[in-house]
Design a protein around this motif. Structure first.
Motif, mmCIF file in Angstrom:
data_model
loop_
_atom_site.group_PDB
_atom_site.id
_atom_site.type_symbol
_atom_site.label_atom_id
_atom_site.label_comp_id
_atom_site.label_asym_id
_atom_site.label_seq_id
_atom_site.Cartn_x
_atom_site.Cartn_y
_atom_site.Cartn_z
ATOM 1 N N LEU A 153 1.064 -1.296 -0.225
ATOM 2 C CA LEU A 153 -0.063 0.029 -0.143
ATOM 3 C C LEU A 153 0.844 1.361 0.038
ATOM 4 C CD1 LEU A 153 -2.557 1.602 0.380
ATOM 5 C CD2 LEU A 153 -2.386 1.199 2.935
ATOM 6 N N ILE A 154 0.699 2.085 -0.887
ATOM 7 C CA ILE A 154 1.517 3.184 -1.084
ATOM 8 C C ILE A 154 0.268 4.640 -0.901
ATOM 9 C CG2 ILE A 154 3.030 4.746 -2.494
ATOM 10 C CD1 ILE A 154 4.191 2.035 -1.549
ATOM 11 N N VAL A 155 0.751 5.421 0.081
ATOM 12 C CA VAL A 155 -0.211 6.390 0.233
ATOM 13 C C VAL A 155 0.440 7.877 0.170
ATOM 14 C CG1 VAL A 155 -1.774 7.379 1.916
ATOM 15 C CG2 VAL A 155 -1.552 4.832 1.878
ATOM 16 N N VAL A 190 -1.341 0.948 10.134
ATOM 17 C CA VAL A 190 -0.281 1.452 10.749
ATOM 18 C C VAL A 190 0.789 2.216 10.085
ATOM 19 C CG1 VAL A 190 0.926 1.044 12.834
ATOM 20 C CG2 VAL A 190 -0.977 -0.104 12.846
ATOM 21 N N ALA A 191 1.140 3.290 10.494
ATOM 22 C CA ALA A 191 2.310 4.023 9.727
ATOM 23 C C ALA A 191 3.411 4.315 10.944
ATOM 24 C CB ALA A 191 1.864 5.155 9.050
ATOM 25 N N TYR A 192 4.754 3.804 10.733
ATOM 26 C CA TYR A 192 5.801 3.929 11.509
ATOM 27 C C TYR A 192 6.432 5.166 10.945
ATOM 28 C CZ TYR A 192 10.368 3.928 13.544
ATOM 29 O OH TYR A 192 11.517 4.235 14.205
ATOM 30 N N GLU A 193 6.437 6.606 11.576
ATOM 31 C CA GLU A 193 7.151 7.530 11.084
ATOM 32 C C GLU A 193 7.932 8.266 12.227
ATOM 33 O OE1 GLU A 193 4.231 10.740 10.193
ATOM 34 O OE2 GLU A 193 3.603 10.784 12.242
ATOM 35 N N ARG A 250 -3.751 -8.961 8.109
ATOM 36 C CA ARG A 250 -4.422 -7.968 7.443
ATOM 37 C C ARG A 250 -4.217 -6.404 7.640
ATOM 38 N NH1 ARG A 250 -10.452 -9.166 9.446
ATOM 39 N NH2 ARG A 250 -10.962 -7.552 7.816
ATOM 40 N N VAL A 251 -3.271 -6.123 8.494
ATOM 41 C CA VAL A 251 -2.912 -4.737 8.679
ATOM 42 C C VAL A 251 -1.789 -4.464 7.946
ATOM 43 C CG1 VAL A 251 -2.276 -3.117 10.442
ATOM 44 C CG2 VAL A 251 -4.229 -4.799 11.139
ATOM 45 N N HIS A 252 -1.925 -3.569 7.170
ATOM 46 C CA HIS A 252 -0.574 -2.834 6.451
ATOM 47 C C HIS A 252 -0.045 -2.126 7.468
ATOM 48 C CE1 HIS A 252 -2.829 -3.726 2.765
ATOM 49 N NE2 HIS A 252 -1.873 -3.857 2.078
ATOM 50 N N ILE A 253 1.445 -2.170 7.601
ATOM 51 C CA ILE A 253 2.441 -1.586 8.372
ATOM 52 C C ILE A 253 3.162 -0.571 7.469
ATOM 53 C CG2 ILE A 253 3.917 -1.234 10.253
ATOM 54 C CD1 ILE A 253 2.835 -4.019 11.486
ATOM 55 N N LEU A 254 3.235 0.645 7.374
ATOM 56 C CA LEU A 254 3.781 1.361 6.365
ATOM 57 C C LEU A 254 4.829 2.055 7.086
ATOM 58 C CD1 LEU A 254 0.521 3.277 4.673
ATOM 59 C CD2 LEU A 254 1.449 0.949 4.518
ATOM 60 N N TYR A 255 6.147 2.316 6.005
ATOM 61 C CA TYR A 255 7.112 3.177 6.803
ATOM 62 C C TYR A 255 6.867 4.846 6.072
ATOM 63 C CZ TYR A 255 11.380 5.378 7.450
ATOM 64 O OH TYR A 255 12.566 6.245 7.661
ATOM 65 N N GLY A 256 6.845 5.479 7.232
ATOM 66 C CA GLY A 256 6.558 7.048 6.876
ATOM 67 C C GLY A 256 7.818 8.104 7.172
ATOM 68 N N ILE A 277 7.738 -4.442 6.331
ATOM 69 C CA ILE A 277 7.250 -3.108 5.622
ATOM 70 C C ILE A 277 6.470 -3.102 4.550
ATOM 71 C CG2 ILE A 277 8.202 -0.849 4.554
ATOM 72 C CD1 ILE A 277 10.716 -0.998 6.216
ATOM 73 N N ASP A 278 5.001 -2.763 4.602
ATOM 74 C CA ASP A 278 3.981 -3.357 3.642
ATOM 75 C C ASP A 278 3.715 -2.083 2.629
ATOM 76 O OD1 ASP A 278 3.714 -5.790 5.051
ATOM 77 O OD2 ASP A 278 2.346 -4.798 6.635
ATOM 78 N N GLY A 279 4.545 -0.997 2.887
ATOM 79 C CA GLY A 279 4.201 0.110 1.901
ATOM 80 C C GLY A 279 4.909 1.337 2.289
ATOM 81 N N GLY A 280 4.213 2.350 2.176
ATOM 82 C CA GLY A 280 4.791 3.718 2.609
ATOM 83 C C GLY A 280 3.969 4.801 2.836
#
Length: 250
Positions: A4-6, A163-166, A203-209, A226-229
């Motif tokens: 997932l890219i947001v 969830v996004a880890y930033e 099921r939960v995407h964990i994004l790096y931000g 890391i499931d996306g950004g």
């Protein structure tokens, strides 16, 4: 699970520049398969424009914030129900800039996530430590505390959030956590999500931000947890954002 890219446009944009960006993204994505989920989060006044121009295409859209209140005398606030009227798929909650500049507490962030979920909107819950907290060895404790507040409030619905880890020290600074540093924290967060409810970790995407860009996206996205950004500045540049999406496909 698809990556997932947001894109988070932050407080940038105009009707004209937004249209140019969206046209560029749509043209670039037409030549790509749909193996990556893509979304753009804009300031509230531009949500009707995103709804109109993106329609039923492959790019979803969302808001950069949502009120912790359902309705009422809260001048300037935007409720989850209002966002739903514009078919928002996502709402960012707890971004470090909201925590830092607007004094949002873990409890407020949790309430916002709950409001979004109740309206059928996926909250992108941001967590992350400051440089001082990292240097003090508090990274794990900080992110787990921030996420725990949301899990406690939304309960079994934890599996419906992103969830996004930033890391705060890497946002807009040009500094980026190494892939290995980011992976350590993502692994901690996945374990915490897994303990919250059945199959949440799957099921939960964990994004790096933290300043993901066209140059470092591939190495970050190669990490197993890391499931996306959650992309800031690079989402305002068509070639860079498309390059990140390409990196998520591989």
């Amino acid at each position: 699970m698809k990556k997932l890219i947001v894109g988070n446009w932050k407080m940038n944009g105009s009707l004209a520049s937004n249209e140019a960006l969206l046209q560029g993204f749509q043209q670039g994505l037409e030549a790509q398969d749909q193996s990556v989920l893509v979304a753009l989060c804009a300031s509230a006044p531009y949500l009707p424009q995103l709804q109109q121009l993106l329609g039923k295409g492959p790019i979803a859209w969302g808001a950069q914030d949502v009120s912790a209140h359902e309705s009422g005398a809260y001048t300037g606030e935007v409720s989850a129900a209002m966002l739903r009227d514009f078919a928002c798929r996502y709402a960012i909650v707890g971004h470090s800039e909201r925590r830092q500049y607007h004094g949002e507490t873990d409890e407020v962030v949790a309430a916002k996530a709950q409001r979004a979920l109740a309206a059928g909107i996926t909250p992108i819950v941001c967590v992350g430590e400051t440089l001082a907290e990292r240097d003090a060895g508090q990274t794990e404790a900080v992110v787990k505390r921030q996420l725990a507040a949301v899990i406690h409030t939304v309960g079994h619905c934890s599996s419906e959030m992103v969830v996004a880890y930033e890391p705060v020290w890497a946002i807009g600074t040009g500094r980026t956590a190494t892939p290995e540093q980011a992976q350590v924290v993502h692994h901690v967060l996945r374990a915490q999500v897994a303990a919250a409810t059945v199959n949440a970790d799957k099921r939960v995407h964990i994004l790096y931000g933290g300043s993901m860009n066209a140059a470092n996206a591939a190495s970050l996205l190669a990490m197993p947890d890391i499931d996306g950004g959650l992309i800031g500045g690079a989402s305002l540049k068509v070639p860079d954002f498309l390059q990140i999406i390409r990196a998520a496909r591989s």
